[in-house]
Design a protein around this motif. Structure first.
Motif, PDB file in Angstrom:
ATOM      1  N   GLY A  37       0.809  -1.208   0.000  1.00  0.00           N
ATOM      2  CA  GLY A  37       0.000   0.000   0.000  1.00  0.00           C
ATOM      3  C   GLY A  37       0.843   1.260   0.000  1.00  0.00           C
ATOM      4  N   LEU A  38       1.893   1.272   0.808  1.00  0.00           N
ATOM      5  CA  LEU A  38       2.774   2.437   0.861  1.00  0.00           C
ATOM      6  C   LEU A  38       3.453   2.664  -0.478  1.00  0.00           C
ATOM      7  CD1 LEU A  38       4.169   4.697   2.454  1.00  0.00           C
ATOM      8  CD2 LEU A  38       5.904   3.014   3.146  1.00  0.00           C
ATOM      9  N   ALA A  39       3.950   1.588  -1.087  1.00  0.00           N
ATOM     10  CA  ALA A  39       4.638   1.714  -2.375  1.00  0.00           C
ATOM     11  C   ALA A  39       3.696   2.270  -3.445  1.00  0.00           C
ATOM     12  CB  ALA A  39       5.194   0.360  -2.801  1.00  0.00           C
ATOM     13  N   ASP A  52      -6.630   0.713   6.031  1.00  0.00           N
ATOM     14  CA  ASP A  52      -7.003  -0.058   7.214  1.00  0.00           C
ATOM     15  C   ASP A  52      -5.928   0.100   8.286  1.00  0.00           C
ATOM     16  OD1 ASP A  52      -8.623  -1.853   8.697  1.00  0.00           O
ATOM     17  OD2 ASP A  52      -7.261  -3.488   8.205  1.00  0.00           O
ATOM     18  N   VAL A  53      -6.344   0.163   9.530  1.00  0.00           N
ATOM     19  CA  VAL A  53      -5.388   0.332  10.635  1.00  0.00           C
ATOM     20  C   VAL A  53      -4.655  -0.971  10.926  1.00  0.00           C
ATOM     21  CG1 VAL A  53      -5.203   0.762  13.112  1.00  0.00           C
ATOM     22  CG2 VAL A  53      -6.602   2.265  11.694  1.00  0.00           C
ATOM     23  N   MET A  54      -5.388  -2.094  10.971  1.00  0.00           N
ATOM     24  CA  MET A  54      -4.800  -3.387  11.347  1.00  0.00           C
ATOM     25  C   MET A  54      -4.385  -4.138  10.084  1.00  0.00           C
ATOM     26  SD  MET A  54      -4.907  -3.224  14.582  1.00  0.00           S
ATOM     27  CE  MET A  54      -4.519  -4.906  15.063  1.00  0.00           C
ATOM     28  N   LEU A  55      -3.096  -4.037   9.744  1.00  0.00           N
ATOM     29  CA  LEU A  55      -2.552  -4.698   8.569  1.00  0.00           C
ATOM     30  C   LEU A  55      -1.421  -5.628   8.965  1.00  0.00           C
ATOM     31  CD1 LEU A  55      -2.310  -1.595   6.198  1.00  0.00           C
ATOM     32  CD2 LEU A  55      -3.897  -3.509   5.923  1.00  0.00           C
ATOM     33  N   GLY A  60      -1.281   0.251   9.666  1.00  0.00           N
ATOM     34  CA  GLY A  60      -1.804   1.416   8.981  1.00  0.00           C
ATOM     35  C   GLY A  60      -1.215   2.708   9.515  1.00  0.00           C
ATOM     36  N   PHE A  61      -0.985   2.781  10.818  1.00  0.00           N
ATOM     37  CA  PHE A  61      -0.386   3.972  11.404  1.00  0.00           C
ATOM     38  C   PHE A  61       1.034   4.181  10.871  1.00  0.00           C
ATOM     39  CE2 PHE A  61      -3.349   3.105  15.109  1.00  0.00           C
ATOM     40  CZ  PHE A  61      -4.225   4.135  14.761  1.00  0.00           C
ATOM     41  N   ASP A  62       1.798   3.092  10.735  1.00  0.00           N
ATOM     42  CA  ASP A  62       3.161   3.205  10.205  1.00  0.00           C
ATOM     43  C   ASP A  62       3.141   3.637   8.737  1.00  0.00           C
ATOM     44  OD1 ASP A  62       4.348   2.483  12.594  1.00  0.00           O
ATOM     45  OD2 ASP A  62       4.359   0.345  12.110  1.00  0.00           O
ATOM     46  N   VAL A  63       2.193   3.087   7.972  1.00  0.00           N
ATOM     47  CA  VAL A  63       2.053   3.490   6.573  1.00  0.00           C
ATOM     48  C   VAL A  63       1.742   4.983   6.496  1.00  0.00           C
ATOM     49  CG1 VAL A  63       0.657   3.256   4.485  1.00  0.00           C
ATOM     50  CG2 VAL A  63       1.313   1.214   5.766  1.00  0.00           C
ATOM     51  N   LEU A  91      -5.571  10.874  13.309  1.00  0.00           N
ATOM     52  CA  LEU A  91      -5.673  12.272  12.894  1.00  0.00           C
ATOM     53  C   LEU A  91      -4.402  13.025  13.261  1.00  0.00           C
ATOM     54  CD1 LEU A  91      -9.368  12.948  13.957  1.00  0.00           C
ATOM     55  CD2 LEU A  91      -8.495  12.734  11.634  1.00  0.00           C
ATOM     56  N   GLY A  92      -3.828  12.678  14.400  1.00  0.00           N
ATOM     57  CA  GLY A  92      -2.598  13.325  14.815  1.00  0.00           C
ATOM     58  C   GLY A  92      -1.434  13.023  13.893  1.00  0.00           C
ATOM     59  N   LEU A  93      -1.466  11.872  13.239  1.00  0.00           N
ATOM     60  CA  LEU A  93      -0.406  11.506  12.295  1.00  0.00           C
ATOM     61  C   LEU A  93      -0.637  12.096  10.910  1.00  0.00           C
ATOM     62  CD1 LEU A  93       0.105   7.735  13.234  1.00  0.00           C
ATOM     63  CD2 LEU A  93       1.696   9.618  13.660  1.00  0.00           C
ATOM     64  N   GLY A  94      -1.790  12.721  10.698  1.00  0.00           N
ATOM     65  CA  GLY A  94      -2.030  13.373   9.415  1.00  0.00           C
ATOM     66  C   GLY A  94      -3.160  12.799   8.583  1.00  0.00           C
ATOM     67  N   ALA A  95      -3.975  11.891   9.167  1.00  0.00           N
ATOM     68  CA  ALA A  95      -5.137  11.389   8.428  1.00  0.00           C
ATOM     69  C   ALA A  95      -6.153  12.509   8.246  1.00  0.00           C
ATOM     70  CB  ALA A  95      -5.784  10.218   9.174  1.00  0.00           C
ATOM     71  N   ASP A  96      -6.892  12.461   7.147  1.00  0.00           N
ATOM     72  CA  ASP A  96      -7.899  13.481   6.878  1.00  0.00           C
ATOM     73  C   ASP A  96      -9.234  13.150   7.546  1.00  0.00           C
ATOM     74  OD1 ASP A  96      -6.825  15.401   4.468  1.00  0.00           O
ATOM     75  OD2 ASP A  96      -5.925  13.410   4.423  1.00  0.00           O
TER      76      ASP A  96
END
Length: 235
Positions: A37-39, A52-55, A60-63, A91-96
């Motif tokens: 997903g990141l790539a 998704d958060v749980m990958l 998901g947070f690391d991505v 949201l703190g990490l930059g999610a919209d």
């Protein structure tokens, strides 16, 4: 046709999201791991990312954290957890925005469309019609926003903001002297019914203060009016 990247390891959920979005006129791609997903997200070409958060492997947070180092593409977190801590952390990490499972088709599509619309209005890749026609500078207390280049400078230092943060800041600076409640800001900046979600405004305000205020604990730009909301005072 706008493309949406779906990062989800549960095939049934990924296909469900794909069907909802494609019926609404989007193209989709599916990645089943955080690394993939990141790539794909970094390769570009997507109007938004459903993450998704749980990958497996990279969460998901690391991505999201690594994606935000190089991209401002709108990201909506998808989580099965209802606890506020997950939503606030994202949201703190930059999610919209975020979508909580189980979700309805209308909510999922509406939030994706709203995130894309915000990016187009306020993000680094797009500007409103008035902003294209003339360079406009907005400022307060050592803060300068150039709406033609979408650059934000705080006391001579270039500041990187997410699309949501930028949109919120420009809106408040454009309406100096007016107090806006959390619900009002959610409706005006996010473009959705604020019921049940306006708490996300507080998270974005706090993140903005960390980035643009000289002393975030005693903000001079985005001030709180107790019991009423937030204001940028007209100097």
């Amino acid at each position: 046709m706008q493309r949406i990247l779906i990062v989800e390891d549960d095939e049934d959920i990924a296909l469900l999201e794909r069907d909802y979005l494609e019926v609404s006129g989007f193209e989709t791609q599916i990645a089943t791991s955080g690394d993939d997903g990141l790539a794909r997200a970094l390769a570009g070409g997507f109007a938004a990312v459903l993450l998704d958060v749980m990958l497996p492997g990279m969460s998901g947070f690391d991505v999201l954290r690594r994606l935000r180092e190089r991209s401002a593409v709108p990201v909506l977190l998808v989580t099965a957890r209802s606890e506020d801590i997950d939503q606030i952390r994202g949201l703190g990490l930059g999610a919209d925005d975020y979508v909580t499972k189980p979700f309805s088709p209308s909510v999922l599509v509406a939030k994706v469309k709203a995130a894309i619309a915000t990016a187009e209005r306020h993000g680094r890749d797009g500007a409103g019609t008035a902003d294209r026609e003339a360079r406009r500078l907005l400022g307060a207390d050592g803060l300068v926003v150039d709406t033609s280049s979408h650059e934000v400078w705080a006391r001579g230092r270039l500041v990187e903001l997410t699309n949501r943060e930028y949109g919120l800041l420009v809106f408040l600076l454009s309406h100096k002297g007016t107090v806006f409640s959390r619900d009002a800001l959610y409706e005006r900046v996010w473009g959705l019914d604020a019921v049940g979600d306006s708490a996300t405004v507080t998270v974005h305000v706090n993140r903005l203060r960390e980035k643009v205020e000289k002393d975030p604990g005693h903000p001079a730009v985005i001030q709180t009016v107790r019991g009423a909301g937030y204001i940028v005072r007209d100097e």
